[in-house]
Scaffold this motif. Structure first.
Motif, short mmCIF file in Angstrom:
data_model
loop_
_atom_site.label_atom_id
_atom_site.label_comp_id
_atom_site.label_asym_id
_atom_site.label_seq_id
_atom_site.Cartn_x
_atom_site.Cartn_y
_atom_site.Cartn_z
N LYS A 191 0.93 -1.01 0.30
CA LYS A 191 -0.31 -0.33 0.35
C LYS A 191 0.94 1.05 0.06
O LYS A 191 1.06 2.35 0.29
CB LYS A 191 -1.12 0.48 1.45
N PHE A 192 2.38 1.32 -0.40
CA PHE A 192 3.37 2.47 0.06
C PHE A 192 3.39 3.54 -0.75
O PHE A 192 2.67 4.42 -0.50
CB PHE A 192 4.63 1.54 -0.04
N GLU A 193 2.51 2.99 -2.03
CA GLU A 193 1.92 4.25 -3.34
C GLU A 193 1.31 4.68 -2.68
O GLU A 193 1.30 6.10 -3.53
CB GLU A 193 1.67 2.90 -4.51
N ARG A 194 0.42 4.56 -1.84
CA ARG A 194 -1.22 5.18 -1.88
C ARG A 194 -0.67 6.75 -0.37
O ARG A 194 -0.73 7.18 -0.75
CB ARG A 194 -2.18 4.93 -1.44
N ILE A 195 0.57 6.32 -0.01
CA ILE A 195 0.95 7.48 1.08
C ILE A 195 2.60 8.07 0.60
O ILE A 195 3.00 8.51 1.57
CB ILE A 195 1.19 6.46 2.30
N LYS A 196 2.86 7.19 -0.16
CA LYS A 196 4.24 8.19 -0.82
C LYS A 196 3.97 9.95 -0.53
O LYS A 196 2.76 10.17 -0.91
CB LYS A 196 4.39 7.97 -2.12
N ALA B 88 12.05 6.43 -1.18
CA ALA B 88 12.08 5.27 0.15
C ALA B 88 12.50 3.85 0.00
O ALA B 88 12.14 2.68 -1.06
CB ALA B 88 10.56 5.07 0.83
N LYS B 89 13.07 3.52 1.03
CA LYS B 89 13.83 1.79 1.12
C LYS B 89 13.66 0.92 2.67
O LYS B 89 13.62 2.17 2.92
CB LYS B 89 15.13 2.06 1.25
N ILE C 96 11.41 -1.32 -1.81
CA ILE C 96 9.64 -1.91 -1.51
C ILE C 96 9.85 -3.51 -2.01
O ILE C 96 9.51 -4.00 -1.94
CB ILE C 96 8.87 -0.97 -1.36
N ALA C 97 10.30 -2.95 -3.63
CA ALA C 97 9.61 -3.71 -4.13
C ALA C 97 10.36 -5.15 -4.27
O ALA C 97 9.78 -7.42 -3.91
CB ALA C 97 9.42 -3.96 -5.61
N LYS C 98 11.23 -4.86 -3.88
CA LYS C 98 11.99 -6.34 -3.42
C LYS C 98 12.17 -7.23 -1.71
O LYS C 98 12.55 -8.09 -1.58
CB LYS C 98 13.54 -5.90 -2.89
#
Length: 143
Positions: free
Chosen positions: A54-59, A81-82, A97-99
């Motif tokens: 859900k990180f995309e929504r809070i970037k 962000a990492k 994030i993806a990794k």
């Protein structure tokens, strides 16, 4: 060969079976605790994975980040962000994030397989307890 033929008294046979039943009961209880611990850990991993998905929504937004003991700090989720991922032994590795999501997915899969093996072992202990209980009932009815 019956217990009488092997020189074992009825009382000794009953005591041995009761002892074995207790051994399997302890094994069953221990494995059940391990299964619960693994399930809790898998749930934790899934919650972390969901949060990262859900990180995309809070970037670029302000977020509250837990720092322990129900204490939170205000932070800004940056675009690049990492995250720091615990890899065991107290070591952390910085990952994109993806990794990190891939890593968590592999951990979830591994622990799910471990839990399935524990469930098989618990089932074997349960079967053994049932078999012993049946033998005990048979011996006690003959007495």
């Amino acid at each position: 060969m019956s217990s009488q033929e092997s020189g074992e008294s009825l009382e000794e046979a009953v005591q041995n079976l009761q002892y074995m039943q207790q051994v399997y009961q302890n094994q069953y209880t221990t494995i059940s605790r391990e299964i619960n611990a693994v399930m809790d850990y898998i749930n934790e991993l899934n919650a972390a994975k969901t949060s990262m998905e859900k990180f995309e929504r809070i970037k670029n937004s302000n977020i509250l980040s837990p720092i322990g003991s129900s204490i939170f700090i205000s932070a800004k989720a940056t675009e690049e962000a990492k995250v720091l991922v615990g890899v065991g032994g107290g070591y952390l590795i910085e990952k994109e994030i993806a990794k990190a999501i891939e890593y968590l997915s592999s951990r979830i899969e591994m622990h799910t397989k471990n839990m399935q093996e524990l469930m098989k072992a618990r089932s074997k202990a349960e079967d053994a307890m049932f078999e012993i209980s049946t033998k005990l009932d048979k011996i006690l009815k003959q007495a």
